[in-house]
Motif scaffolding. Structure first.
Motif, PDB file in Angstrom:
ATOM      1  N   UNK A  17      75.462  29.182   5.470  1.00  0.00           N
ATOM      2  CA  UNK A  17      75.158  29.452   4.058  1.00  0.00           C
ATOM      3  C   UNK A  17      74.512  30.823   3.892  1.00  0.00           C
ATOM      4  N   UNK A  18      73.565  31.155   4.759  1.00  0.00           N
ATOM      5  CA  UNK A  18      72.924  32.472   4.674  1.00  0.00           C
ATOM      6  C   UNK A  18      73.911  33.603   4.954  1.00  0.00           C
ATOM      7  N   UNK A  19      74.840  33.395   5.879  1.00  0.00           N
ATOM      8  CA  UNK A  19      75.862  34.412   6.130  1.00  0.00           C
ATOM      9  C   UNK A  19      76.674  34.676   4.869  1.00  0.00           C
ATOM     10  N   UNK A  20      77.044  33.625   4.188  1.00  0.00           N
ATOM     11  CA  UNK A  20      77.820  33.789   2.959  1.00  0.00           C
ATOM     12  C   UNK A  20      76.990  34.477   1.879  1.00  0.00           C
ATOM     13  N   UNK A  21      75.707  34.135   1.770  1.00  0.00           N
ATOM     14  CA  UNK A  21      74.843  34.816   0.799  1.00  0.00           C
ATOM     15  C   UNK A  21      74.748  36.304   1.136  1.00  0.00           C
ATOM     16  N   UNK A  22      74.665  36.619   2.423  1.00  0.00           N
ATOM     17  CA  UNK A  22      74.587  38.016   2.846  1.00  0.00           C
ATOM     18  C   UNK A  22      75.826  38.792   2.429  1.00  0.00           C
ATOM     19  N   UNK A  23      76.933  38.096   2.295  1.00  0.00           N
ATOM     20  CA  UNK A  23      78.182  38.731   1.898  1.00  0.00           C
ATOM     21  C   UNK A  23      78.440  38.616   0.397  1.00  0.00           C
ATOM     22  N   UNK A  24      77.414  38.195  -0.353  1.00  0.00           N
ATOM     23  CA  UNK A  24      77.496  38.209  -1.808  1.00  0.00           C
ATOM     24  C   UNK A  24      78.073  36.963  -2.453  1.00  0.00           C
ATOM     25  N   UNK A  44      69.061  23.601  -0.751  1.00  0.00           N
ATOM     26  CA  UNK A  44      69.043  23.797   0.700  1.00  0.00           C
ATOM     27  C   UNK A  44      68.481  25.173   1.043  1.00  0.00           C
ATOM     28  N   UNK A  45      68.942  26.196   0.337  1.00  0.00           N
ATOM     29  CA  UNK A  45      68.460  27.548   0.633  1.00  0.00           C
ATOM     30  C   UNK A  45      67.006  27.725   0.221  1.00  0.00           C
ATOM     31  N   UNK A  46      66.550  26.973  -0.772  1.00  0.00           N
ATOM     32  CA  UNK A  46      65.127  26.994  -1.118  1.00  0.00           C
ATOM     33  C   UNK A  46      64.304  26.437   0.039  1.00  0.00           C
ATOM     34  N   UNK A  47      64.780  25.367   0.664  1.00  0.00           N
ATOM     35  CA  UNK A  47      64.088  24.808   1.830  1.00  0.00           C
ATOM     36  C   UNK A  47      64.047  25.823   2.969  1.00  0.00           C
ATOM     37  N   UNK A  48      65.141  26.540   3.143  1.00  0.00           N
ATOM     38  CA  UNK A  48      65.195  27.574   4.183  1.00  0.00           C
ATOM     39  C   UNK A  48      64.160  28.653   3.876  1.00  0.00           C
ATOM     40  N   UNK A  49      64.137  29.129   2.619  1.00  0.00           N
ATOM     41  CA  UNK A  49      63.179  30.175   2.241  1.00  0.00           C
ATOM     42  C   UNK A  49      61.740  29.713   2.441  1.00  0.00           C
ATOM     43  N   UNK A  50      61.449  28.473   2.030  1.00  0.00           N
ATOM     44  CA  UNK A  50      60.093  27.935   2.196  1.00  0.00           C
ATOM     45  C   UNK A  50      59.712  27.844   3.678  1.00  0.00           C
ATOM     46  N   UNK A  51      60.640  27.399   4.486  1.00  0.00           N
ATOM     47  CA  UNK A  51      60.373  27.275   5.922  1.00  0.00           C
ATOM     48  C   UNK A  51      60.120  28.637   6.555  1.00  0.00           C
ATOM     49  N   UNK A  54      59.441  33.063   2.820  1.00  0.00           N
ATOM     50  CA  UNK A  54      59.925  34.177   2.001  1.00  0.00           C
ATOM     51  C   UNK A  54      60.303  33.659   0.615  1.00  0.00           C
ATOM     52  N   UNK A  55      60.547  34.589  -0.314  1.00  0.00           N
ATOM     53  CA  UNK A  55      60.821  34.187  -1.692  1.00  0.00           C
ATOM     54  C   UNK A  55      62.271  34.328  -2.123  1.00  0.00           C
ATOM     55  N   UNK A  56      63.035  35.177  -1.453  1.00  0.00           N
ATOM     56  CA  UNK A  56      64.418  35.397  -1.888  1.00  0.00           C
ATOM     57  C   UNK A  56      65.391  35.164  -0.739  1.00  0.00           C
ATOM     58  N   UNK A  57      66.649  34.944  -1.099  1.00  0.00           N
ATOM     59  CA  UNK A  57      67.689  34.798  -0.084  1.00  0.00           C
ATOM     60  C   UNK A  57      67.841  36.089   0.717  1.00  0.00           C
ATOM     61  N   UNK A  58      67.684  37.216   0.056  1.00  0.00           N
ATOM     62  CA  UNK A  58      67.789  38.502   0.742  1.00  0.00           C
ATOM     63  C   UNK A  58      66.713  38.623   1.817  1.00  0.00           C
ATOM     64  N   UNK A  59      65.489  38.221   1.477  1.00  0.00           N
ATOM     65  CA  UNK A  59      64.405  38.252   2.461  1.00  0.00           C
ATOM     66  C   UNK A  59      64.690  37.281   3.613  1.00  0.00           C
ATOM     67  N   UNK A  61      67.658  36.339   4.743  1.00  0.00           N
ATOM     68  CA  UNK A  61      68.692  36.944   5.582  1.00  0.00           C
ATOM     69  C   UNK A  61      68.078  38.027   6.464  1.00  0.00           C
ATOM     70  N   UNK A  62      67.270  38.898   5.856  1.00  0.00           N
ATOM     71  CA  UNK A  62      66.660  39.988   6.618  1.00  0.00           C
ATOM     72  C   UNK A  62      65.786  39.448   7.750  1.00  0.00           C
ATOM     73  N   UNK A  63      65.036  38.399   7.466  1.00  0.00           N
ATOM     74  CA  UNK A  63      64.140  37.854   8.488  1.00  0.00           C
ATOM     75  C   UNK A  63      64.912  37.241   9.647  1.00  0.00           C
ATOM     76  N   UNK A  64      65.917  36.428   9.358  1.00  0.00           N
ATOM     77  CA  UNK A  64      66.624  35.777  10.466  1.00  0.00           C
ATOM     78  C   UNK A  64      67.460  36.782  11.260  1.00  0.00           C
ATOM     79  N   UNK A  65      67.981  37.802  10.591  1.00  0.00           N
ATOM     80  CA  UNK A  65      68.712  38.844  11.315  1.00  0.00           C
ATOM     81  C   UNK A  65      67.753  39.622  12.217  1.00  0.00           C
ATOM     82  N   UNK A  66      66.582  39.966  11.685  1.00  0.00           N
ATOM     83  CA  UNK A  66      65.621  40.736  12.487  1.00  0.00           C
ATOM     84  C   UNK A  66      65.091  39.931  13.671  1.00  0.00           C
ATOM     85  N   UNK A  67      65.075  38.600  13.545  1.00  0.00           N
ATOM     86  CA  UNK A  67      64.632  37.741  14.645  1.00  0.00           C
ATOM     87  C   UNK A  67      65.769  37.435  15.625  1.00  0.00           C
TER      88      UNK A  67
END
Length: 86
Positions: A17-24, A44-51, A54-59, A61-67
């Motif tokens: 899901x995050x990959x697809x969000x990263x692609x718009x 589902x993505x809200x649960x991901x952000x809370x876990x 972070x506050x946005x899907x962009x954040x 994506x950036x966090x999981x890519x950087x990790x």
């Protein structure tokens, strides 16, 4: 779902899901691929952000890519053929 992140990994569904969000992709487009409503994808993505704390899907994506938990490069094809990214 939060347990996934405590161990340093994403569930496969969350990653996809995050990959697809990263692609718009919209929540509705993602939902079509997973046979879910756009609202459910948002939940589902809200649960991901809370876990991730972070506050946005962009954040998220950036966090999981950087990790190193996800790679957003490459080719993603929409199941309905309406969107492709290279």
């Amino acid at each position: 779902m939060a347990a996934d992140y405590a161990e340093g990994s994403l569930s496969l569904r969350a990653e996809m899901m995050l990959q697809r969000r990263a692609h718009g992709w919209t929540y509705r487009e993602i939902g079509a691929d997973f046979d879910l409503s756009g609202d459910r994808v948002g939940q589902i993505l809200k649960q991901v952000r809370e876990a991730l704390g972070v506050e946005t899907d962009t954040e998220a994506v950036a966090q999981v890519v950087s990790q190193g938990l996800m790679d957003v490069g490459g080719y993603v094809e929409h199941a309905l053929g309406k969107r492709t990214d290279k």
